[in-house]
Scaffold this active site. Structure first.
Site, mmCIF file in Angstrom:
data_model
loop_
_atom_site.group_PDB
_atom_site.id
_atom_site.type_symbol
_atom_site.label_atom_id
_atom_site.label_comp_id
_atom_site.label_asym_id
_atom_site.label_seq_id
_atom_site.Cartn_x
_atom_site.Cartn_y
_atom_site.Cartn_z
ATOM 1 N N LYS A 136 55.778 9.281 -22.600
ATOM 2 C CA LYS A 136 56.410 8.393 -21.454
ATOM 3 C C LYS A 136 57.515 7.577 -21.924
ATOM 4 O O LYS A 136 58.905 7.495 -22.043
ATOM 5 C CB LYS A 136 55.300 7.859 -20.743
ATOM 6 C CG LYS A 136 54.762 8.254 -19.797
ATOM 7 C CD LYS A 136 53.394 7.840 -18.913
ATOM 8 C CE LYS A 136 53.130 6.687 -19.379
ATOM 9 N NZ LYS A 136 51.987 8.069 -20.962
ATOM 10 N N ARG A 171 41.118 8.149 -24.418
ATOM 11 C CA ARG A 171 41.756 7.506 -23.113
ATOM 12 C C ARG A 171 42.471 8.896 -22.751
ATOM 13 O O ARG A 171 42.861 8.660 -21.062
ATOM 14 C CB ARG A 171 43.684 6.767 -24.292
ATOM 15 C CG ARG A 171 43.142 5.636 -25.009
ATOM 16 C CD ARG A 171 44.138 5.044 -25.438
ATOM 17 N NE ARG A 171 45.254 4.777 -25.723
ATOM 18 C CZ ARG A 171 46.041 5.793 -26.224
ATOM 19 N NH1 ARG A 171 45.640 5.253 -27.533
ATOM 20 N NH2 ARG A 171 47.341 5.033 -25.537
ATOM 21 N N ARG A 179 49.667 1.683 -33.430
ATOM 22 C CA ARG A 179 48.583 0.716 -32.483
ATOM 23 C C ARG A 179 46.936 1.315 -32.680
ATOM 24 O O ARG A 179 46.889 2.364 -33.185
ATOM 25 C CB ARG A 179 49.143 1.769 -31.195
ATOM 26 C CG ARG A 179 49.807 0.728 -30.360
ATOM 27 C CD ARG A 179 50.544 1.514 -28.675
ATOM 28 N NE ARG A 179 49.400 1.923 -27.865
ATOM 29 C CZ ARG A 179 49.420 2.680 -27.101
ATOM 30 N NH1 ARG A 179 50.603 2.491 -26.937
ATOM 31 N NH2 ARG A 179 48.650 2.564 -26.346
ATOM 32 N N ARG A 196 47.958 2.860 -12.503
ATOM 33 C CA ARG A 196 46.575 4.138 -12.945
ATOM 34 C C ARG A 196 45.858 5.122 -12.604
ATOM 35 O O ARG A 196 44.877 5.520 -12.477
ATOM 36 C CB ARG A 196 46.654 4.272 -14.688
ATOM 37 C CG ARG A 196 47.392 4.307 -16.027
ATOM 38 C CD ARG A 196 47.102 3.376 -16.835
ATOM 39 N NE ARG A 196 46.979 3.619 -18.491
ATOM 40 C CZ ARG A 196 47.881 3.573 -19.342
ATOM 41 N NH1 ARG A 196 48.675 2.967 -18.658
ATOM 42 N NH2 ARG A 196 47.983 4.034 -19.821
ATOM 43 N N ARG A 232 52.210 8.667 -34.717
ATOM 44 C CA ARG A 232 53.112 8.214 -33.688
ATOM 45 C C ARG A 232 53.352 6.059 -34.247
ATOM 46 O O ARG A 232 52.526 5.630 -34.630
ATOM 47 C CB ARG A 232 53.254 8.662 -32.934
ATOM 48 C CG ARG A 232 52.015 7.939 -31.987
ATOM 49 C CD ARG A 232 52.373 7.715 -30.153
ATOM 50 N NE ARG A 232 51.586 7.048 -29.105
ATOM 51 C CZ ARG A 232 51.479 6.805 -28.069
ATOM 52 N NH1 ARG A 232 51.897 7.710 -27.388
ATOM 53 N NH2 ARG A 232 50.541 6.008 -27.429
HETATM 54 P P1 AMP Z 1 49.753 2.124 -22.194
HETATM 55 O O1 AMP Z 1 50.771 1.362 -23.293
HETATM 56 O O2 AMP Z 1 50.064 2.459 -21.360
HETATM 57 O O3 AMP Z 1 48.604 3.244 -23.352
HETATM 58 O O4 AMP Z 1 48.555 1.508 -22.256
HETATM 59 C C1 AMP Z 1 47.961 0.458 -23.204
HETATM 60 C C2 AMP Z 1 46.178 0.601 -22.924
HETATM 61 O O5 AMP Z 1 46.693 -1.024 -22.020
HETATM 62 C C3 AMP Z 1 46.068 1.031 -21.530
HETATM 63 O O6 AMP Z 1 44.555 2.048 -22.634
HETATM 64 C C4 AMP Z 1 44.770 0.322 -20.790
HETATM 65 O O7 AMP Z 1 43.761 -0.478 -21.289
HETATM 66 C C5 AMP Z 1 46.152 -1.193 -20.258
HETATM 67 N N1 AMP Z 1 46.271 -0.633 -19.472
HETATM 68 C C6 AMP Z 1 48.005 0.014 -19.119
HETATM 69 N N2 AMP Z 1 48.539 -0.118 -18.189
HETATM 70 C C7 AMP Z 1 47.047 0.240 -17.553
HETATM 71 C C8 AMP Z 1 46.720 -0.088 -15.692
HETATM 72 N N3 AMP Z 1 48.183 0.249 -14.776
HETATM 73 N N4 AMP Z 1 45.932 -0.051 -15.418
HETATM 74 C C9 AMP Z 1 44.401 -0.274 -16.526
HETATM 75 N N5 AMP Z 1 44.687 -0.400 -17.709
HETATM 76 C C10 AMP Z 1 46.152 -0.310 -17.636
#
Ligand code: AMP
Length: 213
Positions: free
Chosen positions: A14, A169, A158, A89, A128
């Site tokens: 993404k 995840r 990360r 999500r 990554r």
């Molecule tokens: P990402 O960088 O998109 O992988 O997001 C990292 C973490 O942020 C995820 O594993 C969730 O804990 C939280 N997170 C990000 N976006 C959302 C969302 N729309 N709803 C709930 N948790 C989120």
């Protein structure tokens, strides 16, 4: 200018595809994960509330996320379109987003669904590196010096990219986010891409759908 949603599991690509597409259309990327990590760093109330969820690979509760996205979509730079990465999500988030967009004009134009098998997702996540400043993402093998090719900042791994949290995840994605594929398919705005291959090839397919020359 379009309103685009990038949908896909962690590791599907993404942020990679967001970088090119937002540049092509000159629209902002709204990545809820980035916004949450900034809040974590700044130790805001939201950051403190979200921390344990992020670190264990769970989803931050819907009410917090919905408030966050409504705030962000109310900012001036969203007037001419934007790209959503990581929101919605859950079905509840998608329904709230739809209601908000209906109230504020028109809905999403495209949902770009990046589909890749679990083994590829896990190996990509493990390899990554991220730029904490400009948010660019790289394969570790592309950046042996650990420096961001876009802005020169020092890259980071990360915390939630370790294998156990990455697997969690992906499981959370399959349970709570994957139902959005059918949700948007029924609305007739979903375009599915096989995201297991080379990022440039996948981007070329995305560009065709978005009408990018
Ligand atoms: P990402 O960088 O998109 O992988 O997001 C990292 C973490 O942020 C995820 O594993 C969730 O804990 C939280 N997170 C990000 N976006 C959302 C969302 N729309 N709803 C709930 N948790 C989120």
């Amino acid at each position: 200018m379009p309103k685009i949603l990038l949908l896909g599991a962690p590791g599907a690509g993404k942020s990679t595809h967001s970088a090119k597409t937002t540049k092509d259309f000159d629209i902002p990327a709204i990545a809820t994960g980035d916004i949450l990590r900034d809040n974590l760093k700044r130790e805001t109330d939201l950051g403190k509330k979200a921390q344990s969820y992020i670190e264990t690979g769970e989803l931050v509760p819907d009410d917090l996320m919905i408030a966050l996205i409504k705030d962000r979509l109310g900012e001036d730079d969203t007037k001419n379109g934007y790209l959503l990465d990581g929101f919605p999500r859950t079905i509840a988030q998608a329904e709230e987003l739809d209601a908000y967009l209906t109230d504020h004009g028109s809905g999403l134009d495209y949902v770009i669904y990046l589909n890749a098998p679990k083994d590829i997702l896990v190996s990509r996540i493990a390899g990554r590196r991220f730029c904490p400043d400009c948010k660019a993402a790289f394969k570790a093998s592309e950046v042996p010096d650990g420096v961001c090719k876009a802005c020169g900042a020092e890259l980071v791994v990360r915390k939630d990219d370790d294998v156990a949290t990455a697997e969690k995840r992906i499981e959370v994605y399959n349970e709570q986010t994957a139902p959005l594929v059918d949700y948007y398919k029924e609305k007739g705005i979903l375009a599915e891409f096989d995201a297991s291959g080379n990022a440039d090839d996948v981007q070329a397919e995305i560009d065709k759908v978005l009408g990018v020359e």
